[in-house]
Structures are given as C-alpha cells and as structure tokens.
Design a protein around this motif. Sequence first.
Motif, mmCIF file in Angstrom:
data_model
loop_
_atom_site.group_PDB
_atom_site.id
_atom_site.type_symbol
_atom_site.label_atom_id
_atom_site.label_comp_id
_atom_site.label_asym_id
_atom_site.label_seq_id
_atom_site.Cartn_x
_atom_site.Cartn_y
_atom_site.Cartn_z
ATOM 1 N N GLU A 175 64.121 -0.175 59.567
ATOM 2 C CA GLU A 175 62.909 -0.813 59.051
ATOM 3 C C GLU A 175 62.748 -2.205 59.635
ATOM 4 O O GLU A 175 63.653 -3.029 59.554
ATOM 5 N N PHE A 176 61.606 -2.482 60.222
ATOM 6 C CA PHE A 176 61.410 -3.782 60.871
ATOM 7 C C PHE A 176 60.324 -4.610 60.208
ATOM 8 O O PHE A 176 60.278 -5.821 60.345
ATOM 9 N N PHE A 177 59.413 -3.927 59.478
ATOM 10 C CA PHE A 177 58.176 -4.600 59.061
ATOM 11 C C PHE A 177 58.417 -5.687 58.023
ATOM 12 O O PHE A 177 57.892 -6.789 58.147
ATOM 13 N N SER A 178 59.245 -5.394 56.991
ATOM 14 C CA SER A 178 59.438 -6.431 55.973
ATOM 15 C C SER A 178 60.127 -7.654 56.573
ATOM 16 O O SER A 178 59.826 -8.774 56.196
ATOM 17 N N GLY A 179 61.032 -7.435 57.536
ATOM 18 C CA GLY A 179 61.645 -8.572 58.207
ATOM 19 C C GLY A 179 60.588 -9.415 58.901
ATOM 20 O O GLY A 179 60.627 -10.641 58.877
ATOM 21 N N MET A 180 59.617 -8.724 59.507
ATOM 22 C CA MET A 180 58.582 -9.429 60.246
ATOM 23 C C MET A 180 57.692 -10.271 59.339
ATOM 24 O O MET A 180 57.259 -11.356 59.714
ATOM 25 N N ILE A 181 57.366 -9.741 58.146
ATOM 26 C CA ILE A 181 56.427 -10.501 57.322
ATOM 27 C C ILE A 181 57.117 -11.435 56.321
ATOM 28 O O ILE A 181 56.590 -12.475 56.007
ATOM 29 N N TYR A 182 58.311 -11.062 55.821
ATOM 30 C CA TYR A 182 58.916 -11.894 54.778
ATOM 31 C C TYR A 182 59.851 -12.958 55.327
ATOM 32 O O TYR A 182 60.246 -13.863 54.612
ATOM 33 N N LEU A 183 60.311 -12.824 56.559
ATOM 34 C CA LEU A 183 61.251 -13.807 57.096
ATOM 35 C C LEU A 183 60.526 -14.736 58.067
ATOM 36 O O LEU A 183 59.820 -14.272 58.959
ATOM 37 N N ASN A 184 60.705 -16.022 57.884
ATOM 38 C CA ASN A 184 60.027 -16.980 58.758
ATOM 39 C C ASN A 184 60.859 -17.332 59.976
ATOM 40 O O ASN A 184 60.344 -17.463 61.074
ATOM 41 N N SER A 185 62.171 -17.482 59.777
ATOM 42 C CA SER A 185 62.991 -17.938 60.897
ATOM 43 C C SER A 185 63.597 -16.756 61.636
ATOM 44 O O SER A 185 64.131 -15.825 61.032
ATOM 45 N N GLN A 186 63.472 -16.809 62.961
ATOM 46 C CA GLN A 186 63.937 -15.704 63.798
ATOM 47 C C GLN A 186 65.430 -15.445 63.665
ATOM 48 O O GLN A 186 65.876 -14.330 63.829
ATOM 49 N N ASP A 187 66.205 -16.503 63.360
ATOM 50 C CA ASP A 187 67.656 -16.301 63.302
ATOM 51 C C ASP A 187 68.070 -15.574 62.030
ATOM 52 O O ASP A 187 69.248 -15.327 61.824
ATOM 53 N N LYS A 188 67.088 -15.203 61.177
ATOM 54 C CA LYS A 188 67.421 -14.405 60.006
ATOM 55 C C LYS A 188 66.986 -12.956 60.180
ATOM 56 O O LYS A 188 67.166 -12.136 59.287
ATOM 57 N N TYR A 189 66.383 -12.656 61.311
ATOM 58 C CA TYR A 189 65.878 -11.299 61.567
ATOM 59 C C TYR A 189 66.999 -10.259 61.572
ATOM 60 O O TYR A 189 68.046 -10.485 62.175
ATOM 61 N N PRO A 190 66.771 -9.093 60.948
ATOM 62 C CA PRO A 190 67.679 -7.966 61.185
ATOM 63 C C PRO A 190 67.399 -7.380 62.566
ATOM 64 O O PRO A 190 66.376 -7.694 63.185
#
Lengths: 292, 295
Positions: A208-223
């Motif tokens: 799943e990528f979408f919630s990471g894209m919308i709920y996380l602001n900083s790239q270094d927290k991306y899954p």
Amino acid sequence: MRRKIGAADVIITAVCIISAALCLLPMLNTFAISLSSSVQAASGRVTFFPRSFTLSAYEYLLGESQFYTAFLISVERVVLGTSINVLMMILAAFPLSHSKKNFRPRNGFMWFLVFTMMFGGGLIPTYMVVSSVGLIDKIWSLILPGAVPVWNCILLMNFFRSLPVELEEASFIDGAMPVQVLYKVYLPLSLPALSTVTLFSIVGHWNEFFSGMIYLNSQDKYPLATYINALVNQAKNIMNITDPQELQKTLERSDTTLNSAKIFVSLIPILIIYPFMQKYFVTGLVMGSVKE
Amino acid sequence: MYRKYEYQYYLMLVPVLAFLLVFHIAPLFGIVIAFERFLPAKGIIQSEWVGLKYFRNLVSLPESWRIFRNTVIIAIEKIILGIVVPVFFSILLNELRSVHIKRTVQTIIYIPHFLSWVVLAAPIMNIFAYNGMLNNLTVWLGGERTLFLSSNRYFRGILIFTNEWKEFGFGTIVYLAAITGINPNLYEAAEIDGASRLQKIIYVTLPCMRAIIVLMLTRSLGNVLNAGFDQVFNLYSPAVYETADIIDTYVYRVGLLDLNYSLSTAMSLIKSFIGMTMILTSNYLSLKLADYRVF
C-alpha cells in the motif's frame, strides 16, 4: 484407464506453460535491467537477460541509506499493521459467526460492519479525521485507519461458521467460556483461514502506497511502496518521449538500473513468504468464500 | 449458556467498533463540506452553506460525464474479462495430465496478484515505452513505433490487458474448486455415451460451473464504479485523461492537488451512493439467483 497423450494435450500444456512464463516476464525484465549497464538499459534493448552484466546498481544500492530507512519502515508497518489487523479480524469474526439465536444483536452488528465497507466519507473527510486525531506524519496513520479489514473479517467469519456448532456446545458443557472456546478450539482449527487473512494483510501493508503519500509529509518517513511510487513518478515522463536520443538521455538520468534494483529488492520479501502461505491460501480462500 | 456469556461477545466487539466509529463513521460527518464552500481556515461550522451548488457543477461539467463513462467502461470490461479468462484457464488447467506441471503453473500464475501496481508500473512502462520490447516487436513485424501509454487509442486496452494479466491466475482458484467438486460419475457416464473430451467440457464441466459463474458475476456488480485506482494512478498521465481518468483519480486530483475540498467530496458522495446501491443490488441478486448469502 490411461489414454495416450494426444495433440490436444501438447497444445494445452504449451498454452499453460507459456501463460505461466508470461506471468514472470515483468519480474525477469526488471531483474535483467538491474543487472545491466545503465547505457544498455537506457537503450531499451534489455529483455530477459542482462546486457553488459554488472552489479554496480546493487553496489550503489548498498550505500543508499534512504532505501534502507524506507525498507525498515515497511517492515515495521507490516509487523504492527498485520498484528492489529489479525487481532481485529478474530475479535470481529468470532462473535459474528454465531447465529442470531446464540448472539442476539449479531445481525445489527453485521450490518454495521458491512455498511462501513459500502459507504465511506471519501478522501477529504477521512483525511480531516486522521489529521484531527493527530496521526499526520506518524507511522500509525498507515495502520489505524485500516485497522479493521471488513472483507477479511467476513472471510474468517465464514470459515468459523463452517466449523460444527457442536464444538462450542460441547466446550460449554465442559465449562469453557467463549474466550476459551475461541482460543483453544476455534483458532487451532482455523490455521488455513488465519494464514490466508494474515497473508492478505501482510501483502496489503507491504504494497500500500497511497496513505503514505497523503498522510506523511516528510520523505524520510515513507514506507518502501510510497518511496518507490515517488521514484517511478519521476521517471514517468519517458512515456511521452519519442526522440530516441532524448529518451536514452532521460533514462540514463533517471537511473533505470538503480530503480530496477530497488524494485526487485522490494519484491523479495513477498516472494519469500509466498511459498509458505501458498499451501494455505487456496483452501482458506475457497472455504471462506464458497459455501455449499 | 450463550446468554450467560453474551457479554464476552460484546467485549470482543468493542475495539472493532471503536476503530470503525473513529475512522469510518466520524468521516461521514465531514460529508457536510460537499454542501459548503469549505475553507479550512474557517472550519466546517463557519464555512458558507451553498446547498447543491457543487452537485449542479458536477452534473453540468462535460468532464464529469467523461469520468463517469471511463470508470464504468473500464470496470465493466475488467469484470467481463475477469470471468471469461479465469473460467477458460481453469478448464485448461483441469485438462492438464501432469500433476507436476499443473501445480507449478498454478504456483506461478498466482504470484502477480500479490505484486503491487506501484512495482509493476515500472516494468510495464519499460515494455510499452517508445524503445521498449513491444515497439521493438512491432518494428520487427514491419510496423511503426507508437507511444502506447500516452495514446488514447491504446491506453484503456493496456489497462484491461495488464489487469487481466495480473489477476487471471488468482481468479482461477474459485473455479478450480468448483471443478474439483464435480461428481466424477458424470464424466464416466458421458464417456460411456461416447462423449469426446471437448463434449465433456461443454456438456458436463461448463454446466456444473454455471452456479459459480452466475455468483461471481452478480458479486462483481458491486464493483462497477471501482475501475482500479492503484493501476490507473500509477500508469496514467495528462495525455490520456480523456480515456483513463476515473472517479477515484479525479477525487484525488481535485481534492488534494487543486485543494477543491468541496467538489472532491461531492464526487465521493455520488460514488458512495451509487456504489452502495450496486452492492445491495448485487447481494439481493446473489441471494435470488445463486442462493448465496454473503454475511
């Protein structure tokens, strides 16, 4: 009665084998690109075998700390998310697997669950709730909004229902309480179904990528999935380029080989757990969804 | 006994209901913003009430009809292929003589289902790129190079094809289970009557699969507005909005890129309503046609 192997058998076998090979094609292609030199990869000539074989993409990958961070965040997410998912599925499926006679408000709760699956507030209202409970930019924003996967609850519930009622009645007579019935009787008997829903949950969280894209602001927290989505989006303009030289330049700049290496590494965990789960998910899925 | 311990069932459901209330029911109140000119600075209560303005907007925009049409066309094509191909393939698999080959093929064709569109987008873009495998093949066959992924002529076809490629194997599971359940006596009887292999498929296997096919068809009715966000989102580009923009991608772009929260929510609401109607219809039909109760 054994029959001879006829022409039909040859054709059927060939069609099946070719289709199976086609299923592996994109993965092979990615793997081959990741092992080719970037010039060869950018020229578009790499198909299933690496050209100008080199491990440089993987060597480079070893030094990319952002990739590891994303990988570890994904692992953390899968562990936390799947544990919560499976717990919720069991807690929902067990009470709801009882008939209305044995658990009176069963149908009311069932409708409630199904309603939440059918009717949602939509993207923006959900975002507003996630942000007002303070989850923005936290790993929990990837886990809690989907804590109860209703469809998998139904799958598990249908499996529980296929177990004979007498099991529970007999346990009651022996003095067990529902919690004990669930823990000591139902769960040990439901390993195929549990493995199935666990696999779905693991794969769902990993992919799943979408919630990471919308709920996380900083790239270094991306899954990992969100991280790869961002990479692929940068390279997306290759779809519109017709000039061969420009195309080659863009592909070299966007580091196709490194991206392919990242994508291939991200596939490995799924390919590793898949064989362990495969023997279960077929029975689990069929028993949970198809009833006699 | 059941009455005495009923409280335990309630207790088990408490955490489940808590999560659903917060993350599924609470957002329903946010739907109000579809009827307001919502400004985050003002909040839900202070924002100006505009009634059905955004819904009227959506109905009058030609763009939204295009999006609606794209969604339904893509979803229905996926549904039809999603039944035909797995049925066909499960029959093929069933006809395989060698158990080893059958098992290996099954193991492999289930894999793509577990890969995400995020990851598959890259190889698909490579294969369909201007200098990619497919174009090389076209040239070798004497054709011209095409930008497949930015062509409105091919894009939808690619969506349907790649989706079927990903899901057909997994789709065979249910049908193979149905085939395994067929009474072998039927085949023996057909054999004694002199039926050929093909005749056995047409007169025994297929009729025995009718129930499950009808069931899968009615079940998929609930998906006519789900054209597959992940796939479209990862493969489309502005060049193909005309044929590939679907409700979910539109809701995302209008809401989170253009920051038009109200319009986006109005579109979500329409989708939710139609979607729920379709699911209820589908549940009703599966009960009537296939005697199947989902929950």
